[in-house]
Design an enzyme around this catalytic site. Structure first.
Site, short mmCIF file in Angstrom:
data_model
loop_
_atom_site.label_atom_id
_atom_site.label_comp_id
_atom_site.label_asym_id
_atom_site.label_seq_id
_atom_site.Cartn_x
_atom_site.Cartn_y
_atom_site.Cartn_z
N ASP A 84 64.82 101.53 172.82
CA ASP A 84 66.12 100.85 173.05
C ASP A 84 67.40 101.42 172.72
O ASP A 84 68.37 100.97 173.09
CB ASP A 84 65.87 99.71 172.04
CG ASP A 84 64.70 98.87 171.94
OD1 ASP A 84 64.04 98.80 173.12
OD2 ASP A 84 64.24 98.12 171.19
N ARG B 62 64.09 94.06 201.46
CA ARG B 62 64.09 93.33 200.27
C ARG B 62 64.99 93.93 199.20
O ARG B 62 65.41 94.58 199.13
CB ARG B 62 62.54 93.56 199.75
CG ARG B 62 61.53 92.77 200.42
CD ARG B 62 60.12 93.13 199.90
NE ARG B 62 59.04 92.36 200.84
CZ ARG B 62 57.92 92.50 200.56
NH1 ARG B 62 57.40 93.67 200.17
NH2 ARG B 62 57.15 91.46 201.12
N GLY C 115 64.26 96.99 176.25
CA GLY C 115 65.75 97.43 175.60
C GLY C 115 66.16 96.47 174.46
O GLY C 115 66.99 96.50 173.83
N ARG C 116 65.15 95.56 174.25
CA ARG C 116 65.41 94.39 173.48
C ARG C 116 67.06 93.78 173.69
O ARG C 116 67.28 93.51 174.79
CB ARG C 116 65.15 94.91 171.98
CG ARG C 116 64.80 93.85 170.86
CD ARG C 116 63.89 94.36 169.87
NE ARG C 116 62.64 94.40 169.93
CZ ARG C 116 61.67 94.82 169.20
NH1 ARG C 116 62.04 95.20 167.99
NH2 ARG C 116 60.46 95.00 169.34
O1 F6P Z 1 61.59 98.08 170.46
C1 F6P Z 1 60.95 98.67 171.42
C2 F6P Z 1 60.10 97.68 172.41
O2 F6P Z 1 59.43 98.19 173.39
C3 F6P Z 1 61.16 96.78 172.97
O3 F6P Z 1 62.07 97.29 174.15
C4 F6P Z 1 60.45 95.59 173.35
O4 F6P Z 1 61.05 94.13 173.58
C5 F6P Z 1 59.28 95.55 172.46
O5 F6P Z 1 59.56 96.88 171.61
C6 F6P Z 1 58.00 95.32 172.82
O6 F6P Z 1 57.29 94.86 171.86
P1 F6P Z 1 55.62 94.94 171.73
O7 F6P Z 1 55.20 96.47 172.07
O8 F6P Z 1 55.39 94.46 170.50
O9 F6P Z 1 55.27 94.21 173.10
#
Ligand code: F6P
Length: 360
Positions: free
Chosen positions: A142, A177, A185-186
């Site tokens: 992220d 399309r 990226g949270r």
């Molecule tokens: O923080 C890293 C990340 O890959 C984020 O981008 C994503 O929202 C989350 O972790 C996904 O988490 P998990 O691996 O628990 O599904």
């Protein structure tokens, strides 16, 4: 204090470049200082369990392919807050003292934790409680750790997202399309913005900038009028729906994760523009891919620097990347301070300069 034995662990979600960091830590600690290095399994869980779960690391361990491999060979966990640890019976317990005791049982003089903001918060709390000597290294695809321009894993994720756009463009053109690519990226839009620019996207939506569906539709119509019959759109997973809520998915075990905004927006846009749309949710390939050269390089620099920090008794600090090199800052600089995309920053300006629709 005299250091002889150090531990290293990876915490939170995995990403490209972690094995390069562990390798660099091991090399520096053994070659320069003659210390013993212990790789803790599955984040702090390895110190919580009895018998302790760890591996004594040697230079020989890294003669093979590890630097080239994604993920973390030590294992990790993103659901292991030791202060509120979920037991098999479903109840929560504070297991922090078990970890502190594990550190002492292994006779560690210091340890390095590789993680994002959330992990750093937990590891600092543990260190404060147990008087442990802790040094941090930032990692997260992220790229939202404060005070560091780069966290390990980010560059690989941008590479993967960019090559996904490279592969979507020909099929978008063939079928006339709109291709929507949803990236991770949270709450930060760094992956979306950087990959979107590098991959020639027409529309980039990030959580830091509000969008307007009517303007997106207008932008697509203009592209058509200019003679191009297809378009590429990148959307960061934390972009909100029009009602202000985030699209989420509930996974087994009750974990809620971001996901689904791409489909939501594609449906809306196809209604407004009469364009055929398809959605690709990139997901964990952004984490498990072979690490980019930059992640291996930055990770190696962080690893060497973190060992030197221990040698100089610089604890409760984190290695960071600033002005094209590695340095370190206090953990206070990063905890609870997420680094987002600056809506008035240079990259946003670049994207707008390229005619990309970014919102507002
Ligand atoms: O923080 C890293 C990340 O890959 C984020 O981008 C994503 O929202 C989350 O972790 C996904 O988490 P998990 O691996 O628990 O599904």
């Amino acid at each position: 204090m005299k250091i002889k034995r150090i531990g290293i662990l990876t915490s939170g979600g995995d990403c490209g470049g972690l094995n390069a960091v562990v390798r660099a830590v091991t090399y520096r600690a053994i070659e320069k200082y003659g210390w013993e290095v212990f790789g803790i399994r599955d984040g702090t869980t390895g110190l919580m369990q009895r018998p302790l779960q760890y591996e004594k690391l040697t230079l020989k361990r890294f003669t093979g392919n590890l630097i080239r491999q994604g993920g973390t060979f030590l294992g990790t966990t993103s659901s292991g807050n030791p202060f509120r640890f979920k037991m098999e019976n479903g109840k929560y317990e504070d297991k922090s003292q078990d970890i502190i005791n594990g550190y002492k049982k292994l006779r560690l003089d210091a340890f390095i934790g590789i993680g994002g903001d959330g992990s750093m918060k937990i590891l600092k709390k543990l260190s404060d409680q147990g008087g442990l000597n802790f040094v941090g290294i930032p990692k997260t695809i992220d790229n939202d750790v404060n005070s560091t321009e780069i966290s390990v894993g980010y560059d690989t994720a941008v590479e993967v997202a960019t090559s996904a756009l490279d592969m979507l463009q020909p099929t978008a053109a063939s079928h006339k399309r709109l291709m929507v690519l949803e990236v991770m990226g949270r709450d930060a839009g760094h992956i979306a913005l950087n990959a979107g620019i590098a991959g020639g996207a027409d529309i980039i939506l990030i959580p830091e900038i509000n969008y307007n569906l009517i303007k997106i539709a207008k932008h697509i119509k203009e592209i058509r009028q200019q003679g191009r019959n297809h378009a590429l759109m990148v959307v960061a997973e934390a972009v909100k729906k029009e009602d202000g809520t985030k699209a989420t998915v509930k996974h087994t075990g009750g974990q809620i994760r971001l996901g689904g905004i791409g489909s939501y927006l594609a449906h809306k846009i196809s209604q407004l523009t009469d364009t055929e749309t398809r959605v690709t949710v990139l997901g964990h390939v952004q984490r498990g891919s072979q690490p980019s050269s930059r992640d291996r390089l930055v990770g190696s620099a962080f690893g060497v620097h973190a060992v030197d920090m221990i040698a100089n008794n610089k604890f409760n600090r984190i290695a960071v990347w600033q002005n094209r090199g590695v340095t370190d800052v206090s953990l206070h600089e990063i905890i609870n301070k997420s680094r987002k995309v600056n809506p008035n920053g240079r990259l946003v300006r670049t994207a707008r300069g390229l005619g990309i629709y970014l919102g507002d």
